[in-house]
Design a protein around this motif. Structure first.
Motif, mmCIF file in Angstrom:
data_model
loop_
_atom_site.group_PDB
_atom_site.id
_atom_site.type_symbol
_atom_site.label_atom_id
_atom_site.label_comp_id
_atom_site.label_asym_id
_atom_site.label_seq_id
_atom_site.Cartn_x
_atom_site.Cartn_y
_atom_site.Cartn_z
ATOM 1 N N GLU A 67 -24.242 -32.767 0.566
ATOM 2 C CA GLU A 67 -23.608 -32.969 1.862
ATOM 3 C C GLU A 67 -22.736 -34.232 1.812
ATOM 4 N N ALA A 68 -21.605 -34.297 2.381
ATOM 5 C CA ALA A 68 -20.941 -33.228 3.090
ATOM 6 C C ALA A 68 -19.827 -32.590 2.278
ATOM 7 N N MET A 69 -19.094 -33.410 1.517
ATOM 8 C CA MET A 69 -17.815 -32.894 1.051
ATOM 9 C C MET A 69 -17.875 -32.110 -0.255
ATOM 10 N N GLY A 70 -19.072 -31.925 -0.802
ATOM 11 C CA GLY A 70 -19.180 -30.968 -1.900
ATOM 12 C C GLY A 70 -19.155 -29.535 -1.377
ATOM 13 N N ARG A 123 -29.273 -32.608 1.387
ATOM 14 C CA ARG A 123 -28.933 -33.101 2.718
ATOM 15 C C ARG A 123 -29.173 -34.603 2.876
ATOM 16 N N LYS A 124 -28.551 -35.152 3.912
ATOM 17 C CA LYS A 124 -28.691 -36.585 4.181
ATOM 18 C C LYS A 124 -29.754 -36.856 5.241
ATOM 19 N N ARG A 125 -30.464 -35.803 5.637
ATOM 20 C CA ARG A 125 -31.593 -36.041 6.540
ATOM 21 C C ARG A 125 -32.792 -35.207 6.105
ATOM 22 N N SER A 172 -32.614 -42.052 -3.498
ATOM 23 C CA SER A 172 -31.679 -43.032 -2.936
ATOM 24 C C SER A 172 -30.296 -42.764 -3.498
ATOM 25 N N GLN A 173 -29.311 -42.801 -2.607
ATOM 26 C CA GLN A 173 -27.917 -42.618 -3.022
ATOM 27 C C GLN A 173 -27.186 -43.939 -2.876
ATOM 28 N N SER A 174 -26.435 -44.283 -3.930
ATOM 29 C CA SER A 174 -25.634 -45.497 -3.854
ATOM 30 C C SER A 174 -24.243 -45.180 -4.389
ATOM 31 N N THR A 175 -23.209 -45.448 -3.571
ATOM 32 C CA THR A 175 -21.821 -45.239 -3.999
ATOM 33 C C THR A 175 -21.133 -46.613 -4.024
ATOM 34 N N GLY A 176 -19.822 -46.627 -4.245
ATOM 35 C CA GLY A 176 -19.088 -47.893 -4.254
ATOM 36 C C GLY A 176 -18.935 -48.509 -2.874
ATOM 37 N N TYR A 177 -19.289 -47.765 -1.817
ATOM 38 C CA TYR A 177 -19.050 -48.251 -0.453
ATOM 39 C C TYR A 177 -20.182 -47.926 0.516
ATOM 40 N N SER A 178 -21.261 -47.310 0.015
ATOM 41 C CA SER A 178 -22.335 -46.929 0.938
ATOM 42 C C SER A 178 -23.670 -46.782 0.210
ATOM 43 N N VAL A 190 -22.151 -28.866 -8.159
ATOM 44 C CA VAL A 190 -20.717 -28.955 -7.864
ATOM 45 C C VAL A 190 -20.541 -30.023 -6.791
ATOM 46 N N ASP A 191 -19.788 -31.067 -7.094
ATOM 47 C CA ASP A 191 -19.521 -32.095 -6.071
ATOM 48 C C ASP A 191 -18.024 -32.389 -6.043
ATOM 49 N N ASP A 192 -17.593 -33.065 -4.994
ATOM 50 C CA ASP A 192 -16.151 -33.316 -4.827
ATOM 51 C C ASP A 192 -15.663 -34.482 -5.676
ATOM 52 N N VAL A 193 -16.447 -35.579 -5.735
ATOM 53 C CA VAL A 193 -15.987 -36.791 -6.425
ATOM 54 C C VAL A 193 -17.125 -37.388 -7.242
ATOM 55 N N ILE A 194 -16.793 -37.878 -8.433
ATOM 56 C CA ILE A 194 -17.696 -38.806 -9.133
ATOM 57 C C ILE A 194 -16.931 -40.106 -9.333
ATOM 58 N N SER A 195 -17.563 -41.209 -8.926
ATOM 59 C CA SER A 195 -16.905 -42.515 -9.027
ATOM 60 C C SER A 195 -17.828 -43.479 -9.770
ATOM 61 N N THR A 196 -18.742 -44.155 -9.046
ATOM 62 C CA THR A 196 -19.697 -45.025 -9.749
ATOM 63 C C THR A 196 -20.723 -44.192 -10.519
ATOM 64 N N GLY A 197 -20.842 -42.934 -10.165
ATOM 65 C CA GLY A 197 -21.847 -42.060 -10.792
ATOM 66 C C GLY A 197 -23.215 -42.202 -10.145
ATOM 67 N N GLY A 198 -23.322 -43.116 -9.162
ATOM 68 C CA GLY A 198 -24.624 -43.393 -8.526
ATOM 69 C C GLY A 198 -25.262 -42.152 -7.918
ATOM 70 N N THR A 199 -24.466 -41.360 -7.246
ATOM 71 C CA THR A 199 -25.011 -40.175 -6.558
ATOM 72 C C THR A 199 -25.533 -39.162 -7.569
ATOM 73 N N LEU A 200 -24.699 -38.806 -8.534
ATOM 74 C CA LEU A 200 -25.102 -37.747 -9.472
ATOM 75 C C LEU A 200 -26.193 -38.225 -10.421
HETATM 76 O O1 LIG Z 1 -20.068 -41.485 -7.843
HETATM 77 P P1 LIG Z 1 -20.386 -42.142 -6.529
HETATM 78 O O2 LIG Z 1 -19.915 -43.556 -6.460
HETATM 79 O O3 LIG Z 1 -21.839 -41.989 -6.185
HETATM 80 O O4 LIG Z 1 -19.537 -41.393 -5.399
HETATM 81 C C1 LIG Z 1 -19.519 -40.004 -5.268
HETATM 82 C C2 LIG Z 1 -20.092 -39.524 -3.967
HETATM 83 O O5 LIG Z 1 -19.339 -40.088 -2.873
HETATM 84 C C3 LIG Z 1 -19.059 -39.059 -1.939
HETATM 85 O O6 LIG Z 1 -20.132 -38.882 -1.073
HETATM 86 P P2 LIG Z 1 -20.342 -39.636 0.318
HETATM 87 O O7 LIG Z 1 -21.728 -40.176 0.306
HETATM 88 O O8 LIG Z 1 -19.224 -40.563 0.627
HETATM 89 O O9 LIG Z 1 -20.421 -38.472 1.352
HETATM 90 P P3 LIG Z 1 -19.494 -37.394 2.040
HETATM 91 O O10 LIG Z 1 -19.417 -36.266 1.035
HETATM 92 O O11 LIG Z 1 -20.299 -37.059 3.220
HETATM 93 O O12 LIG Z 1 -18.141 -38.000 2.320
HETATM 94 C C4 LIG Z 1 -18.914 -37.828 -2.823
HETATM 95 O O13 LIG Z 1 -19.109 -36.647 -2.080
HETATM 96 C C5 LIG Z 1 -19.958 -38.005 -3.879
HETATM 97 O O14 LIG Z 1 -21.184 -37.393 -3.533
#
Ligand SMILES: O=P(O)(O)OC[C@H]1O[C@H](OP(=O)(O)OP(=O)(O)O)[C@H](O)[C@@H]1O
Ligand SMILES: Nc1nc2[nH]cnc2c(=O)[nH]1
Length: 190
Positions: free
Chosen positions: A62-65, A84-86, A97-103, A121-131
């Protein structure tokens, strides 16, 4: 290949979230709106580069994947499971626990069991924290992760997944500067 994705990324606005240069794009934000032809281009491409025959469920976060993963589910007939986030407090729910570059936040996995074969399948990988956190949690459940696909990649956070023996498929890799987005690599190109 992936022409709509590439051209739409080049035109993405960038904003600051703290120190983080955050690009805004229909696939990763739903903003301003999602062109169905873009989602179709991406899901068709994922279908082409992934062996879907052994997949029990497509897992997304959730959400943007969800838009791309859902399109792939519709195309293949393979069910979709959403992290899910809840919480739902169901038996067997796994919290991570999820940690991104901004949340920072908490994610909850439901509906998976030992031996399930999934792709992520996800929309973005950045710091890799989520995956990273997600794949670790799936390993504790005993789920077999056949493939990890991210539509957009930025930075070298994907390398963290290699520690877990996972090599993500990143369709388009970008650099995000204060002034805009630059395409660095496209999956399948040399
Ligand atoms: O590689 P990372 O640094 O972890 O970033 C990637 C994550 O950031 C975004 O999620 P976000 O929590 O912003 O949620 P959203 O899909 O609800 O916008 C995106 O959907 C990934 O799950
Ligand atoms: N939309 C968007 N999602 C992200 N997820 C991780 N980084 C980003 C980013 O820069 N933009």
């Amino acid at each position: 290949m992936l022409e709509r994705l590439k051209s739409s990324l080049i035109n993405s606005p960038v904003i600051k979230r703290g120190e983080y240069n955050y690009f805004i794009h229909p696939i990763s934000d739903g903003v301003p709106s999602i062109d169905p032809r873009l989602v179709e281009e991406i899901s068709d491409y994922i279908n082409k580069i992934t062996d879907m025959k052994r997949v029990d469920t497509i897992l997304t976060v959730e959400a943007m994947g969800i838009p791309v993963a859902n399109a792939l589910s519709l195309k293949t007939g393979i069910p979709l499971t959403i992290v899910r986030k809840r919480p739902y407090f169901l038996e067997g729910e796994v919290e991570l626990s999820q940690s991104t570059g901004y949340s920072k936040g908490v994610l909850y996995i439901n509906g998976l069991k030992r031996g399930d074969r999934i792709i992520i399948v996800d929309d973005v990988i950045s710091t890799g924290g989520t995956l990273l956190a997600l794949v670790k949690a799936l390993k504790t459940i005993g789920v077999e992760v056949l493939d990890v696909i991210s539509v957009i990649g930025r930075g070298d956070g994907y390398l963290k997944l290699k520690e877990l023996g996972v090599e993500p498929k990143i369709l388009v890799t970008i650099d995000v500067g204060e002034k805009g987005v630059e395409i660095k690599h496209v999956f399948g190109d040399q």
